[in-house]
Motif scaffolding. Structure first.
Motif, mmCIF file in Angstrom:
data_model
loop_
_atom_site.group_PDB
_atom_site.id
_atom_site.type_symbol
_atom_site.label_atom_id
_atom_site.label_comp_id
_atom_site.label_asym_id
_atom_site.label_seq_id
_atom_site.Cartn_x
_atom_site.Cartn_y
_atom_site.Cartn_z
ATOM 1 N N PRO A 220 0.842 -1.210 0.000
ATOM 2 C CA PRO A 220 0.000 0.000 0.000
ATOM 3 C C PRO A 220 0.873 1.254 0.000
ATOM 4 O O PRO A 220 1.853 1.349 0.744
ATOM 5 C CB PRO A 220 -0.795 -0.121 1.297
ATOM 6 N N HIS A 221 0.513 2.239 -0.835
ATOM 7 C CA HIS A 221 1.411 3.371 -1.010
ATOM 8 C C HIS A 221 0.659 4.622 -1.417
ATOM 9 O O HIS A 221 -0.515 4.566 -1.826
ATOM 10 C CB HIS A 221 2.459 3.054 -2.088
ATOM 11 N N ALA A 222 1.359 5.739 -1.310
ATOM 12 C CA ALA A 222 0.825 7.021 -1.761
ATOM 13 C C ALA A 222 1.977 7.904 -2.211
ATOM 14 O O ALA A 222 3.047 7.918 -1.596
ATOM 15 C CB ALA A 222 0.046 7.707 -0.640
ATOM 16 N N LEU A 223 1.764 8.616 -3.301
ATOM 17 C CA LEU A 223 2.682 9.658 -3.748
ATOM 18 C C LEU A 223 2.090 10.995 -3.323
ATOM 19 O O LEU A 223 0.928 11.292 -3.615
ATOM 20 C CB LEU A 223 2.838 9.615 -5.265
ATOM 21 N N ILE A 224 2.892 11.800 -2.612
ATOM 22 C CA ILE A 224 2.468 13.128 -2.176
ATOM 23 C C ILE A 224 3.179 14.140 -3.060
ATOM 24 O O ILE A 224 4.405 14.182 -3.109
ATOM 25 C CB ILE A 224 2.818 13.362 -0.694
ATOM 26 N N SER A 225 2.416 14.953 -3.779
ATOM 27 C CA SER A 225 3.039 15.898 -4.699
ATOM 28 C C SER A 225 2.085 17.030 -5.039
ATOM 29 O O SER A 225 0.895 16.805 -5.254
ATOM 30 C CB SER A 225 3.474 15.199 -5.993
ATOM 31 N N ASP A 226 2.644 18.244 -5.082
ATOM 32 C CA ASP A 226 1.879 19.379 -5.590
ATOM 33 C C ASP A 226 2.408 19.832 -6.940
ATOM 34 O O ASP A 226 1.890 20.762 -7.537
ATOM 35 C CB ASP A 226 1.928 20.550 -4.600
ATOM 36 N N GLU A 227 3.451 19.198 -7.413
ATOM 37 C CA GLU A 227 4.042 19.522 -8.716
ATOM 38 C C GLU A 227 3.659 18.419 -9.698
ATOM 39 O O GLU A 227 4.361 17.429 -9.863
ATOM 40 C CB GLU A 227 5.569 19.634 -8.607
ATOM 41 N N LEU A 228 2.528 18.593 -10.365
ATOM 42 C CA LEU A 228 1.971 17.553 -11.211
ATOM 43 C C LEU A 228 2.359 17.706 -12.674
ATOM 44 O O LEU A 228 1.996 16.872 -13.498
ATOM 45 C CB LEU A 228 0.443 17.520 -11.064
ATOM 46 N N GLN A 229 3.048 18.784 -13.007
ATOM 47 C CA GLN A 229 3.521 18.965 -14.372
ATOM 48 C C GLN A 229 4.889 19.625 -14.339
ATOM 49 O O GLN A 229 5.245 20.302 -13.380
ATOM 50 C CB GLN A 229 2.537 19.816 -15.180
ATOM 51 N N LEU A 230 5.666 19.399 -15.392
ATOM 52 C CA LEU A 230 7.006 19.958 -15.463
ATOM 53 C C LEU A 230 6.948 21.278 -16.252
ATOM 54 O O LEU A 230 5.957 21.946 -16.222
ATOM 55 C CB LEU A 230 7.952 18.939 -16.106
ATOM 56 N N GLY A 231 8.045 21.651 -16.898
ATOM 57 C CA GLY A 231 8.038 22.902 -17.644
ATOM 58 C C GLY A 231 9.252 23.761 -17.367
ATOM 59 O O GLY A 231 9.171 24.988 -17.415
ATOM 60 N N PHE A 232 10.389 23.129 -17.073
ATOM 61 C CA PHE A 232 11.605 23.864 -16.738
ATOM 62 C C PHE A 232 12.502 24.123 -17.953
ATOM 63 O O PHE A 232 13.392 24.954 -17.892
ATOM 64 C CB PHE A 232 12.413 23.077 -15.699
#
Length: 346
Positions: A119-131
């Motif tokens: 069981p797992h979860a990815l925590i992220s507020d950066e859902l897209q790139l663009g650098f």
């Protein structure tokens, strides 16, 4: 106690600060997190009493004059760091046999969890790139973006520490911030800041990537603020100024207390700093690193751009002391509850 392996991106202190807030709530729910990270984030997490494994390697983006540089090289170094981390993470997962794995923008642990059915979860507020800006960087970024979109779609639980509408495997937890643990008076006394002065806080990154803001902010402060006002700095130290109005505090562990005790915060547009300012009602000037897509998006939501670095003399007196109603976010509790729900016996 339920065994939780919680991996954290070591770039700056924003991810680690968010992990602390959630980790403390997990302990309240009898879930014992062991952290995996790297760099300065190791000692930062250890200072809260957590057990930490120093195995995560992620490069800090190159910056010059406030502009992100050499994105192609950063992506290549990031990929090499991921491979190194994954080898070490494989051994750690085998050793700990965690019942839940969570990763705050750290992907090696979550990819192993998917492979092993943990069981797992990815925590992220950066859902897209663009650098990327150069042609070669855009080609590399296109490959990385396809991988990242596929990764987000395959994880069982994608937890976003922001506001939004749940859809599929994506769940919005609302912003995650640490709780303020000391009063304004106690915090100012701890850091040698006068109680009867206005404090402008330059909250710098733990990586030193925001040094470009130091001199410009100080020059603007000295032009528009009163003699009794104080300019305080946190984070990686810049060259000393020997100015009586400046307090160089270095890396401050409970920076949320200092943010709450300040009258204005100037910072790059990292989400954790923005959320902690909103949570405590402290006004903020957010100057993003140019070409840093995540920070530029965060700053735009507040009405700021990189060009506002040239408007600090106007912005500081406009915002200094203009507090808002504290938001008092509960994202840490919501995220801890969600992680607890992944284990049936909790």
């Amino acid at each position: 106690m339920t065994r939780v392996l919680y991996s954290v991106s070591p770039i700056g202190f924003g991810h680690a600060s968010r992990a602390v807030a959630i980790g403390l709530k997990l302990k309240e729910r009898l879930m014992e997190p062991e952290f995996a990270t790297g760099g300065p984030a190791v000692s930062f997490l250890e200072s809260y009493g957590f057990k930490v494994h120093d195995i995560v390697r992620e490069p800090v983006p190159a910056e010059s004059g406030g502009e992100m540089k050499r994105a192609a090289l950063w992506y290549i170094r990031y990929g090499l760091g991921y491979r190194s981390t994954r080898r070490k993470m494989t051994k750690l997962v085998a050793k700990l046999s965690p019942e839940i794995i969570a990763g705050d923008e750290e992907f090696a642990s979550v990819s192993l969890a998917m492979e092993k059915g943990i069981p797992h979860a990815l925590i992220s507020d950066e859902l897209q790139l663009g650098f990327a800006r150069s042609a070669i960087a855009r080609r590399i970024e296109a490959y990385a973006s396809r991988w990242y979109v596929d990764f987000q779609q395959r994880v069982s639980n994608l937890l976003v520490p922001s506001f939004g509408t749940d859809a599929g495997n994506t769940h919005y937890m609302t912003p995650v911030t640490r709780e303020v643990t000391k009063s304004r008076e106690a915090t100012r006394a701890e850091h040698g800041l006068p109680l009867d002065s206005r404090v402008v806080l330059l909250s710098s990154s733990g990586t030193g990537i925001s040094r470009f803001l130091h001199q410009r902010s100080l020059e603007a402060f000295k032009k528009v603020c009163a003699e009794a006002d104080v300019f305080a700095t946190t984070g990686i130290r810049s060259p000393p100024t020997h100015d009586k109005s400046v307090r160089e505090l270095g890396v401050v562990r409970d920076n949320q207390n200092l943010i709450a005790a300040s009258d204005l915060v100037i910072s790059t547009a990292g989400k954790s700093s923005i959320d902690e300012c909103a949570s405590t009602g402290t006004p903020m000037i957010a100057i993003p690193i140019k070409n840093h897509a995540e920070q530029e998006r965060n700053a735009a939501e507040l009405g700021f751009t990189f060009r506002d670095m040239d408007r600090l003399e106007e912005l500081i007196p406009k915002l200094l002391g203009k507090r808002s109603e504290p938001a008092r976010y509960t994202g840490a509790e919501r995220t801890a509850d969600y992680l607890a729900s992944l284990f049936p016996s909790t």
